[in-house]
Design an enzyme around this catalytic site. Structure first.
Site, PDB file in Angstrom:
ATOM      1  N   VAL A 179      -7.180  -1.720   4.994  1.00  7.08           N
ATOM      2  CA  VAL A 179      -7.393  -2.976   4.274  1.00  7.08           C
ATOM      3  C   VAL A 179      -6.208  -3.307   3.377  1.00  7.08           C
ATOM      4  CG1 VAL A 179      -9.887  -3.121   4.222  1.00  7.08           C
ATOM      5  CG2 VAL A 179      -8.733  -1.609   2.606  1.00  7.08           C
ATOM      6  N   ASN A 190      -3.051  -6.035   1.537  1.00 10.05           N
ATOM      7  CA  ASN A 190      -1.855  -6.810   1.845  1.00 10.05           C
ATOM      8  C   ASN A 190      -0.763  -5.986   2.521  1.00 10.05           C
ATOM      9  OD1 ASN A 190      -2.680  -9.393   0.903  1.00 10.05           O
ATOM     10  ND2 ASN A 190      -2.482  -8.640  -1.187  1.00 10.05           N
ATOM     11  N   GLU A 227     -10.894  -0.518  12.435  1.00 13.78           N
ATOM     12  CA  GLU A 227     -12.217  -0.897  11.930  1.00 13.78           C
ATOM     13  C   GLU A 227     -12.228  -2.278  11.297  1.00 13.78           C
ATOM     14  OE1 GLU A 227     -13.370   1.816   8.867  1.00 13.78           O
ATOM     15  OE2 GLU A 227     -11.400   1.744   7.959  1.00 13.78           O
ATOM     16  N   GLY A 280     -12.880   4.188   5.975  1.00 17.80           N
ATOM     17  CA  GLY A 280     -12.636   4.888   7.233  1.00 17.80           C
ATOM     18  C   GLY A 280     -11.339   5.680   7.223  1.00 17.80           C
ATOM     19  N   LYS A 321       1.271  -0.789 -11.715  1.00 17.56           N
ATOM     20  CA  LYS A 321       1.175  -1.358 -13.073  1.00 17.56           C
ATOM     21  C   LYS A 321       2.560  -1.610 -13.677  1.00 17.56           C
ATOM     22  CE  LYS A 321      -3.309  -1.248 -12.895  1.00 17.56           C
ATOM     23  NZ  LYS A 321      -3.961  -2.502 -12.477  1.00 17.56           N
TER      24      LYS A 321
HETATM   25  O1  0RQ Z   1      -5.060  -2.782  -9.029  1.00 14.40           O
HETATM   26  O2  0RQ Z   1      -5.197  -5.186  -8.723  1.00 14.40           O
HETATM   27  O3  0RQ Z   1      -6.043  -4.090 -10.811  1.00 14.40           O
HETATM   28  O4  0RQ Z   1      -3.575  -4.200 -10.353  1.00 14.40           O
HETATM   29  O5  0RQ Z   1      -4.935  -0.353  -7.250  1.00 14.40           O
HETATM   30  O6  0RQ Z   1      -3.495  -1.639  -5.225  1.00 14.40           O
HETATM   31  O7  0RQ Z   1      -1.169  -1.978  -4.485  1.00 14.40           O
HETATM   32  O8  0RQ Z   1      -2.834  -3.905  -4.346  1.00 14.40           O
HETATM   33  O9  0RQ Z   1      -2.899  -1.899  -2.804  1.00 14.40           O
HETATM   34  O10 0RQ Z   1      -4.697  -3.464  -1.854  1.00 14.40           O
HETATM   35  O11 0RQ Z   1      -3.379  -1.787  -0.471  1.00 14.40           O
HETATM   36  O12 0RQ Z   1      -5.132  -1.033  -2.102  1.00 14.40           O
HETATM   37  C1  0RQ Z   1      -5.903   2.574  -1.929  1.00 14.40           C
HETATM   38  C2  0RQ Z   1      -7.095   0.773  -3.179  1.00 14.40           C
HETATM   39  C3  0RQ Z   1      -4.876   0.321  -2.090  1.00 14.40           C
HETATM   40  C4  0RQ Z   1      -6.889   0.644  -0.642  1.00 14.40           C
HETATM   41  C5  0RQ Z   1      -6.202   1.106  -1.969  1.00 14.40           C
HETATM   42  C6  0RQ Z   1      -4.040  -0.202  -8.332  1.00 14.40           C
HETATM   43  C7  0RQ Z   1      -3.199  -1.452  -8.283  1.00 14.40           C
HETATM   44  C8  0RQ Z   1      -4.243  -2.494  -7.921  1.00 14.40           C
HETATM   45  C9  0RQ Z   1      -4.812  -2.004  -5.481  1.00 14.40           C
HETATM   46  P1  0RQ Z   1      -4.971  -4.176  -9.798  1.00 14.40           P
HETATM   47  P2  0RQ Z   1      -2.551  -2.459  -4.239  1.00 14.40           P
HETATM   48  P3  0RQ Z   1      -4.039  -2.151  -1.728  1.00 14.40           P
HETATM   49  C10 0RQ Z   1      -9.906   0.880   6.270  1.00 14.40           C
HETATM   50  C11 0RQ Z   1      -9.318   2.022   5.512  1.00 14.40           C
HETATM   51  C12 0RQ Z   1      -9.242   3.333   0.767  1.00 14.40           C
HETATM   52  C13 0RQ Z   1     -10.034   2.863   1.950  1.00 14.40           C
HETATM   53  C14 0RQ Z   1      -9.252   2.780   3.211  1.00 14.40           C
HETATM   54  C15 0RQ Z   1      -8.189   1.386  -0.376  1.00 14.40           C
HETATM   55  C16 0RQ Z   1      -5.126  -1.723  -6.958  1.00 14.40           C
HETATM   56  O13 0RQ Z   1      -6.009   0.856   0.420  1.00 14.40           O
HETATM   57  O14 0RQ Z   1      -9.233   1.044  -0.897  1.00 14.40           O
HETATM   58  O15 0RQ Z   1      -8.101   3.173   3.328  1.00 14.40           O
HETATM   59  N1  0RQ Z   1      -8.123   2.465   0.452  1.00 14.40           N
HETATM   60  N2  0RQ Z   1      -9.903   2.236   4.220  1.00 14.40           N
HETATM   61  O16 0RQ Z   1      -2.581  -1.701  -9.531  1.00 14.40           O
HETATM   62  C17 0RQ Z   1      -3.418   3.345 -10.894  1.00 14.40           C
HETATM   63  C18 0RQ Z   1      -2.087   4.171  -9.163  1.00 14.40           C
HETATM   64  C19 0RQ Z   1      -2.338   2.979  -8.437  1.00 14.40           C
HETATM   65  C20 0RQ Z   1      -3.161   2.025  -9.029  1.00 14.40           C
HETATM   66  C21 0RQ Z   1      -2.516   1.325  -7.061  1.00 14.40           C
HETATM   67  N3  0RQ Z   1      -1.311   5.136  -8.672  1.00 14.40           N
HETATM   68  N4  0RQ Z   1      -2.649   4.316 -10.377  1.00 14.40           N
HETATM   69  N5  0RQ Z   1      -3.708   2.204 -10.251  1.00 14.40           N
HETATM   70  N6  0RQ Z   1      -3.252   1.019  -8.144  1.00 14.40           N
HETATM   71  N7  0RQ Z   1      -1.941   2.520  -7.225  1.00 14.40           N
HETATM   72  C22 0RQ Z   1     -10.812  -0.145   5.598  1.00 14.40           C
HETATM   73  C23 0RQ Z   1     -12.196   0.283   5.230  1.00 14.40           C
HETATM   74  O17 0RQ Z   1     -12.478   1.400   5.138  1.00 14.40           O
HETATM   75  C24 0RQ Z   1     -13.225  -0.739   4.988  1.00 14.40           C
END
Ligand code: 0RQ
Length: 513
Positions: A269, A271, A293, A387, A407
């Site tokens: 999921v 961007n 998925e 997933g 951040k």
């Molecule tokens: O938070 O919007 O409040 O600033 O996490 O981060 O960089 O926009 O990245 O949208 O790709 O999400 C892991 C959450 C990444 C996602 C995760 C903060 C960052 C922001 C989102 P803000 P980005 P993404 C198939 C596969 C697990 C499920 C999965 C996820 C927010 O990829 O949910 O993979 N993965 N499923 O600021 C503190 C850090 C951070 C942090 C990012 N190191 N410390 N905050 N953020 N890194 C789909 C399904 O299973 C349905």
């Protein structure tokens, strides 16, 4: 009339969302449809939330267990969390109000591998599933259900629940009929047989969901759209990450470890995942396939351009613009897109057999290659593992990607030790940031640390990481996976106290004194 309830016997069960919601008692577990912002019930959960609020105002606690496919939308997770109506939520969520309740300790949440959910219910591991509330695109004359824009766990919910409420949504395009493949051959141990899927676009089941009509207590007719938001155009970091991955694939093709048309793609999921698909769409590879998925905009673009010949998924996570494109050319897409139950889209047997290339986002990785996908600073849930674990453990190559900092640069996404582990070093083969790509295959922990720091860390944090590793390698009790235990999580502690992770050694040392 233009009702989509064609079965005449079932037509007598049509009622309002309020009447249907009034049937659901407090204390039950409800299996709801929905996977990302697609195919979730849109009126009964909101009507139930109103009822729960009234009950709370009258001093009577009313809570239910909410089980879904994956995330849903404000009308479901948001509405029920707002009125504090959820006792237990599983297996994946991404709603801000829901997340807040969980992190405040006001809602229980179990984060389960998406492929494990259906079988856990069949095994009886999660307790009794009492109700199912499922959105469908229509009901045929024979009483079969035409699935909507996601399948998720709907088959299992319909099979296992005692009572079923259907939302028949006429916003869902009638031409979806025939796109789905519901496999009814899954058995329980010790009677399991191989699942007969050998190509990503194989159809091994039926286009309809089945349900015992005597269980249907209510049918609610709706006409409301799915809520999937638009994607932001890829930023510089996402483009760089995509570039590193493309270069890596080309290298693997040259080495003879990947065929020219690659292997079935899985993309997570968000961007960054979408940007990688954009990169592949402009890249040198043709005749690609997907076994994934979530089908996001980037993959639809690849289907349109012909780069991708077919895609298997459990949900259509498309922006309104991409959905419009899908329906304009639905007769072509319906043959090339297969929507399956998530126990099949995410099945370890099939992911391993097909040799999927898994690409997922993460929150942070450590120098040894352990990955945290779910918890900010070790304790606050973001969404859930989804997933990512199903794919990472069983993929041909498992790739995790993130910008090197979060951040505004205060947080390094490469840390000495992850503050929560979702994917262990054994399941992580490639780590990518905008800085570069670390190929960890065949490397020992100490070799991994050097490559991860050198290729993936942001220059602001690289010296401090190198210093940590050097000292760990000199002073740790064990030199296989060297750590300074009193310091390993100090970066997170520092961030929680001061809003910044340490950038240089003097900074770091002063913190420890
Ligand atoms: O938070 O919007 O409040 O600033 O996490 O981060 O960089 O926009 O990245 O949208 O790709 O999400 C892991 C959450 C990444 C996602 C995760 C903060 C960052 C922001 C989102 P803000 P980005 P993404 C198939 C596969 C697990 C499920 C999965 C996820 C927010 O990829 O949910 O993979 N993965 N499923 O600021 C503190 C850090 C951070 C942090 C990012 N190191 N410390 N905050 N953020 N890194 C789909 C399904 O299973 C349905």
């Amino acid at each position: 009339s233009d009702s989509r309830v064609l079965n005449s016997a079932l037509r007598s069960r049509i009622m309002s969302a309020e009447e249907a919601a009034a049937l659901i008692p407090s204390g039950v577990n409800v299996g709801m449809s929905g996977f990302t912002g697609a195919g979730y019930p849109k009126q009964v959960p909101a009507a139930l939330a109103k009822r729960i609020m009234d009950s709370n105002l009258n001093g009577k606690k009313f809570k239910i267990g909410v089980w879904t496919g994956a995330s849903t939308a404000p009308e479901l997770d948001g509405a029920l969390a707002m009125v504090d109506g959820v006792e237990m939520r599983l297996p994946y969520q991404s709603d801000p109000i829901c997340r807040k309740r969980i992190n405040a300790g006001e809602m229980e949440y179990i984060d389960i591998h998406l492929s494990h959910v259906a079988q856990s219910v069949w095994f009886g591991f999660l307790g009794k599933l009492d109700w199912a509330v499922i959105e469908v695109a229509g009901i045929t004359e024979e009483g079969h259900l035409i699935p909507a824009s996601s399948i998720g766990n709907n088959k299992t919910w319909l099979d296992c629940a005692d009572k079923v409420i259907l939302e028949v949504n006429s916003w869902q395009h009638p031409a979806l009929e025939g796109m789905h493949d519901i496999y009814y051959g899954t058995q329980l141990p010790p009677h399991r047989k191989p699942i007969p899927l050998v190509r990503p676009d194989d159809r091994i089941g039926e286009p309809y969901l089945k349900v015992d009509p005597s269980k249907i207590v209510a049918i609610v007719e709706t006409d409301l759209k799915d809520r999937n938001s638009a994607f932001t155009p890829p930023d510089q970091a996402s483009k760089q990450i995509a570039g590193h991955i493309l270069e890596f694939f080309e290298h693997e093709v040259r080495k003879g470890r990947l065929p020219r048309e690659l292997l079935p793609l899985q993309s997570g999921v968000g961007n960054i995942a979408n940007a990688v698909m954009n990169g592949l769409n402009e890249g040198p590879f043709d005749n690609l396939t997907a076994y994934t998925e979530v089908l996001q905009d980037g993959m639809l673009d690849m289907l349109r351009s012909g780069k991708l010949t077919s895609a298997s998924s459990t949900a259509l996570s498309l922006s309104p613009a991409a959905l419009a494109e899908l329906y304009t050319n639905i007769d072509d897409y319906r043959r090339r897109i297969v929507l399956r139950p998530q126990e099949i889209s995410n099945h370890p047997e099939l992911i391993r057999r097909l040799g999927v290339l898994a690409m997922n986002g993460m929150i942070e990785a450590d120098i040894y290659g352990n990955v945290n996908s779910t918890h900010v600073m070790g304790t606050q849930i973001m969404n859930g593992i989804g997933g990512s674990g199903d794919f990472a453990r069983n993929a041909y190559i498992s790739i995790f990607m993130t910008p090197s900092t979060a951040k505004g640069g205060d947080i390094s996404c490469i840390v000495p030790m992850v503050s929560h582990t979702d994917h262990t070093e054994h399941d992580v083969q490639v780590i990518v940031t905008e800085q570069g790509l670390a190929d960890l295959r065949g490397l020992s922990p100490k070799q991994r640390a050097k490559v991860v720091i050198e290729n993936c860390a942001h220059p602001d944090f690289k010296p401090v990481l190198k210093d940590y590793y050097r000292r760990a390698n000199s002073y740790a009790a064990g030199r296989h996976t060297p750590h300074l235990l009193e310091e390993a999580l100090s970066w997170h502690l520092r961030y929680l106290r001061s809003g910044k992770m340490p950038r240089d050694t003097a900074d770091e040392l002063s913190e420890r004194v």
